[in-house]
Design an enzyme around this catalytic site. Structure first.
Site, PDB file in Angstrom:
ATOM      1  N   ARG A   1       9.475  71.120  59.887  1.00  0.00           N
ATOM      2  CA  ARG A   1      10.927  71.217  59.616  1.00  0.00           C
ATOM      3  C   ARG A   1      11.766  70.468  60.652  1.00  0.00           C
ATOM      4  NH1 ARG A   1       9.648  76.752  58.546  1.00  0.00           N
ATOM      5  NH2 ARG A   1       9.259  77.000  56.326  1.00  0.00           N
TER       6      ARG A   1
ATOM      7  N   LYS B   1      20.056  58.192  58.009  1.00  0.00           N
ATOM      8  CA  LYS B   1      19.501  58.221  56.657  1.00  0.00           C
ATOM      9  C   LYS B   1      18.024  57.873  56.756  1.00  0.00           C
ATOM     10  CE  LYS B   1      23.256  57.188  53.501  1.00  0.00           C
ATOM     11  NZ  LYS B   1      23.771  56.213  52.512  1.00  0.00           N
TER      12      LYS B   1
ATOM     13  N   GLU C   1      23.742  42.555  56.153  1.00  0.00           N
ATOM     14  CA  GLU C   1      24.339  43.857  56.505  1.00  0.00           C
ATOM     15  C   GLU C   1      25.455  43.681  57.531  1.00  0.00           C
ATOM     16  OE1 GLU C   1      23.673  46.392  54.698  1.00  0.00           O
ATOM     17  OE2 GLU C   1      21.541  46.587  54.229  1.00  0.00           O
TER      18      GLU C   1
ATOM     19  N   LYS D   1      29.733  51.231  62.091  1.00  0.00           N
ATOM     20  CA  LYS D   1      28.898  52.247  61.443  1.00  0.00           C
ATOM     21  C   LYS D   1      29.088  53.607  62.122  1.00  0.00           C
ATOM     22  CE  LYS D   1      24.745  53.390  59.119  1.00  0.00           C
ATOM     23  NZ  LYS D   1      23.497  53.014  58.522  1.00  0.00           N
TER      24      LYS D   1
ATOM     25  N   GLU E   1      27.666  61.635  53.726  1.00  0.00           N
ATOM     26  CA  GLU E   1      28.138  60.843  52.579  1.00  0.00           C
ATOM     27  C   GLU E   1      28.777  61.695  51.497  1.00  0.00           C
ATOM     28  OE1 GLU E   1      25.850  57.298  51.737  1.00  0.00           O
ATOM     29  OE2 GLU E   1      26.408  57.456  49.638  1.00  0.00           O
TER      30      GLU E   1
ATOM     31  N   ARG F   1      31.381  57.463  53.724  1.00  0.00           N
ATOM     32  CA  ARG F   1      30.157  56.746  54.101  1.00  0.00           C
ATOM     33  C   ARG F   1      29.636  55.842  52.985  1.00  0.00           C
ATOM     34  NH1 ARG F   1      24.917  58.728  57.605  1.00  0.00           N
ATOM     35  NH2 ARG F   1      23.734  56.808  57.270  1.00  0.00           N
TER      36      ARG F   1
ATOM     37  N   ASN G   1      27.621  51.100  51.359  1.00  0.00           N
ATOM     38  CA  ASN G   1      26.751  50.635  50.275  1.00  0.00           C
ATOM     39  C   ASN G   1      27.367  49.492  49.485  1.00  0.00           C
ATOM     40  OD1 ASN G   1      24.390  52.159  50.511  1.00  0.00           O
ATOM     41  ND2 ASN G   1      25.495  53.962  49.784  1.00  0.00           N
TER      42      ASN G   1
ATOM     43  N   HIS H   1      25.162  47.267  47.390  1.00  0.00           N
ATOM     44  CA  HIS H   1      23.860  47.919  47.271  1.00  0.00           C
ATOM     45  C   HIS H   1      23.538  48.391  45.857  1.00  0.00           C
ATOM     46  CE1 HIS H   1      24.069  47.696  51.586  1.00  0.00           C
ATOM     47  NE2 HIS H   1      22.961  48.369  51.771  1.00  0.00           N
TER      48      HIS H   1
ATOM     49  N   HIS I   1      20.029  47.344  45.027  1.00  0.00           N
ATOM     50  CA  HIS I   1      18.892  48.247  44.790  1.00  0.00           C
ATOM     51  C   HIS I   1      18.263  47.968  43.428  1.00  0.00           C
ATOM     52  CE1 HIS I   1      20.186  51.541  47.904  1.00  0.00           C
ATOM     53  NE2 HIS I   1      19.656  50.479  48.466  1.00  0.00           N
TER      54      HIS I   1
ATOM     55  N   HIS J   1      15.346  43.416  51.266  1.00  0.00           N
ATOM     56  CA  HIS J   1      16.512  44.290  51.046  1.00  0.00           C
ATOM     57  C   HIS J   1      17.813  43.528  51.333  1.00  0.00           C
ATOM     58  CE1 HIS J   1      18.983  47.910  51.027  1.00  0.00           C
ATOM     59  NE2 HIS J   1      19.450  47.568  52.213  1.00  0.00           N
TER      60      HIS J   1
HETATM   61  P1  NAD Z   1      11.246  45.577  57.279  1.00  0.00           P
HETATM   62  O1  NAD Z   1      11.187  46.832  57.998  1.00  0.00           O
HETATM   63  O2  NAD Z   1      10.297  45.364  56.143  1.00  0.00           O
HETATM   64  O3  NAD Z   1      11.077  44.381  58.321  1.00  0.00           O
HETATM   65  C1  NAD Z   1      11.088  43.061  57.856  1.00  0.00           C
HETATM   66  C2  NAD Z   1       9.808  42.287  58.238  1.00  0.00           C
HETATM   67  O4  NAD Z   1       9.910  41.892  59.596  1.00  0.00           O
HETATM   68  C3  NAD Z   1       8.546  43.108  58.138  1.00  0.00           C
HETATM   69  O5  NAD Z   1       7.496  42.256  57.721  1.00  0.00           O
HETATM   70  C4  NAD Z   1       8.338  43.566  59.562  1.00  0.00           C
HETATM   71  O6  NAD Z   1       7.015  43.910  59.844  1.00  0.00           O
HETATM   72  C5  NAD Z   1       8.766  42.343  60.320  1.00  0.00           C
HETATM   73  N1  NAD Z   1       9.232  42.549  61.679  1.00  0.00           N
HETATM   74  C6  NAD Z   1       9.952  43.583  62.145  1.00  0.00           C
HETATM   75  N2  NAD Z   1      10.317  43.339  63.404  1.00  0.00           N
HETATM   76  C7  NAD Z   1       9.815  42.137  63.758  1.00  0.00           C
HETATM   77  C8  NAD Z   1       9.875  41.338  64.913  1.00  0.00           C
HETATM   78  N3  NAD Z   1      10.594  41.703  65.960  1.00  0.00           N
HETATM   79  N4  NAD Z   1       9.198  40.170  64.929  1.00  0.00           N
HETATM   80  C9  NAD Z   1       8.520  39.767  63.822  1.00  0.00           C
HETATM   81  N5  NAD Z   1       8.449  40.458  62.681  1.00  0.00           N
HETATM   82  C10 NAD Z   1       9.097  41.631  62.654  1.00  0.00           C
HETATM   83  O7  NAD Z   1      12.704  45.311  56.674  1.00  0.00           O
HETATM   84  P2  NAD Z   1      14.171  45.517  57.266  1.00  0.00           P
HETATM   85  O8  NAD Z   1      14.960  44.430  56.685  1.00  0.00           O
HETATM   86  O9  NAD Z   1      14.164  45.720  58.724  1.00  0.00           O
HETATM   87  O10 NAD Z   1      14.609  46.905  56.621  1.00  0.00           O
HETATM   88  C11 NAD Z   1      14.727  47.060  55.244  1.00  0.00           C
HETATM   89  C12 NAD Z   1      14.600  48.520  54.917  1.00  0.00           C
HETATM   90  O11 NAD Z   1      15.656  49.239  55.556  1.00  0.00           O
HETATM   91  C13 NAD Z   1      14.694  48.833  53.441  1.00  0.00           C
HETATM   92  O12 NAD Z   1      13.681  49.731  53.100  1.00  0.00           O
HETATM   93  C14 NAD Z   1      16.051  49.486  53.305  1.00  0.00           C
HETATM   94  O13 NAD Z   1      16.097  50.405  52.244  1.00  0.00           O
HETATM   95  C15 NAD Z   1      16.200  50.152  54.621  1.00  0.00           C
HETATM   96  N6  NAD Z   1      17.596  50.406  55.003  1.00  0.00           N
HETATM   97  C16 NAD Z   1      17.899  51.659  55.427  1.00  0.00           C
HETATM   98  C17 NAD Z   1      19.181  51.930  55.857  1.00  0.00           C
HETATM   99  C18 NAD Z   1      19.527  53.290  56.390  1.00  0.00           C
HETATM  100  O14 NAD Z   1      20.686  53.564  56.619  1.00  0.00           O
HETATM  101  N7  NAD Z   1      18.542  54.130  56.653  1.00  0.00           N
HETATM  102  C19 NAD Z   1      20.148  50.919  55.862  1.00  0.00           C
HETATM  103  C20 NAD Z   1      19.790  49.651  55.430  1.00  0.00           C
HETATM  104  C21 NAD Z   1      18.494  49.403  55.018  1.00  0.00           C
HETATM  105  N1  GLY Z   2      23.159  51.923  55.009  1.00  0.00           N
HETATM  106  C1  GLY Z   2      24.033  52.867  54.393  1.00  0.00           C
HETATM  107  C2  GLY Z   2      24.264  54.084  55.196  1.00  0.00           C
HETATM  108  O1  GLY Z   2      23.735  54.246  56.260  1.00  0.00           O
HETATM  109  O2  GLY Z   2      24.983  54.934  54.766  1.00  0.00           O
END
Ligand code: NAD
Ligand code: GLY
Length: 378
Positions: free
Chosen positions: A128, A150, A192, A234, A244, A248, A252, A255, A259, A272
């Site tokens: 938890r 998130k 972003e 942010k 949200e 918040r 998006n 998005h 998505h 993404h």
């Molecule tokens: P990712 O985590 O897949 O990373 C992108 C690629 O870069 C991967 O192949 C990773 O292994 C590689 N990588 C990471 N760091 C590296 C580095 N320093 N050097 C070389 N390679 C590296 O993708 P992302 O774009 O970081 O994140 C996308 C994800 O984030 C999606 O799943 C999306 O839904 C999520 N997201 C979440 C939020 C939130 O608020 N929680 C907001 C935006 C996006």
């Molecule tokens: N990336 C959208 C949020 O954090 O709300």
């Protein structure tokens, strides 16, 4: 607005009462002992990373944590959005249980948004809730996903549909990790960053346009300012609406279409940030068609997104498939598809949009090329 280099470590606070924490931003933070001081004490730390980031940074993080935790374990997951799923989550939970990790165990998410979202969700549900630290290594994760709590995994029917709001105890954004990031991923992160301009800060949009070449060239001062300003915006949004219930959702912007593109093409086909970049063009077009913004805004956003190396034309999934995918969105209410739209630069609003307007918008920005088959999970 000019670029001024940050101190070796800049802190952006997130004010959430007893869930408040710091985002530390700077070059070289990973190897500074001070970065990791005053984190929660525990017998065990577990680093969650993937097989691409692990070889680059795992040993360095492990070395720093070894002086603070009696035991430092690692789970190295396969890389990729298609692995942000229940199998990977099971591997993390299974490791914790197999090693009898107690509820003080601290999880470290070392990687991009995929690892951050997944490890954060594991931290939220293991016993938890155990503390976790975000160590974002992509630009996208440093400006967005590591901040705000998130956490989620994907379901084949919808992105980020299984998750929780769960705040980290610290975010450590080491700008030097961006040196190894592939150019395509850097562009994805820019999507972003660009988002924050139209939704909250018109001056920042001007600044991004003026400094885009420096950002693409990985100029550290430009990156430092972009990460800091993005995190400030942010933090301001999340500080007012952590879960949200309203505001918040403006984060998006782009998005809803984004998505749908990610899910429709198969997770991992478009990044993404690429899907969000294209989604922002479409959401800008919707804003113009609804009379909230002039047509010139669509051209401005398209030009900037294209300059950032991101796609601006939507894949031809077909209108029924787009509508089906966009029905599965956490922002929707009463069967309506709701979009974040821009109503004057720096101000976002949420509106339900009729299907014929969605159809016209997609038609105006469609890439007629055949859609490639979804990648198969390895
Ligand atoms: P990712 O985590 O897949 O990373 C992108 C690629 O870069 C991967 O192949 C990773 O292994 C590689 N990588 C990471 N760091 C590296 C580095 N320093 N050097 C070389 N390679 C590296 O993708 P992302 O774009 O970081 O994140 C996308 C994800 O984030 C999606 O799943 C999306 O839904 C999520 N997201 C979440 C939020 C939130 O608020 N929680 C907001 C935006 C996006
Ligand atoms: N990336 C959208 C949020 O954090 O709300």
């Amino acid at each position: 607005m000019s670029v001024s280099p940050l101190d070796s470590s800049t802190v952006v606070p997130i004010a959430l009462g007893d869930r408040s924490y710091e985002i530390r931003i700077g070059a070289g933070l990973l190897d500074h002992a001070a970065t990791w001081q005053d984190l929660p004490r525990a017998a065990t730390a577990l680093i969650v990373t993937n097989d691409r980031v692990g070889p680059l940074y795992l040993d360095r993080l492990r070395t720093q944590l070894a002086s603070r935790y009696g035991r430092v374990d690692a789970v190295v997951l396969p890389d990729g959005e298609q692995h942000k799923n229940s199998d990977s989550l099971d591997r993390v939970i299974d490791h914790l249980l197999a090693h009898a990790a107690d509820r003080k165990t601290v999880l470290f998410a070392l990687g991009g948004g995929v690892i951050g979202d997944l490890a954060g969700f594991a931290a939220a549900i293991y016993m938890r809730g155990v503390p976790f630290v975000q160590v974002p290594t992509t630009l996208l994760a440093q400006v967005d996903s590591s901040v705000g709590g998130k956490t989620a995994i994907n379901h084949p029917r919808g992105k980020n549909m299984i998750g929780a709001f769960y705040q980290p105890v610290r975010v450590v954004a080491d700008l030097d990790t961006l040196d190894t990031l592939p150019a395509r991923e850097l562009s994805a992160g820019l999507a972003e960053i660009i988002k924050y301009g139209p939704i909250a800060d018109a001056d920042f949009l001007d600044w991004i346009e003026a400094h885009l070449d420096a950002l693409l060239a990985r100029d550290k001062a430009a990156l430092a300012y972009a990460v800091k300003r993005s995190c400030e915006i942010k933090a301001w949004v999340v500080g007012q609406d952590e879960r949200e219930s309203g505001l918040r959702a403006i984060l998006n912007f782009g998005h809803t279409f984004g998505h749908a593109i990610e899910t429709g093409l198969g997770y991992g086909a478009w990044l993404h940030g690429e899907a969000v970049g294209c989604g922002m063009v479409l959401a800008s077009e919707l804003s113009a068609r609804l009379g909230l913004m002039p047509a010139s805004f669509v051209d401005r956003m398209s030009r900037l997104i294209e300059r950032a190396g991101l796609p601006t034309r939507a894949p031809a999934l077909g209108l029924p498939r787009y509508l089906e995918l966009m029905q599965v969105d956490k922002k929707n209410e009463d069967g309506d598809i709701r979009f974040v739209l821009i109503e004057g630069l720096g101000k976002a609003v949420m509106r339900a949009v009729p299907h014929d307007l969605i159809a016209d918008t997609l038609a105006a920005h469609l890439d007629p090329s055949p859609v490639p088959p979804p990648p198969t999970a390895s």
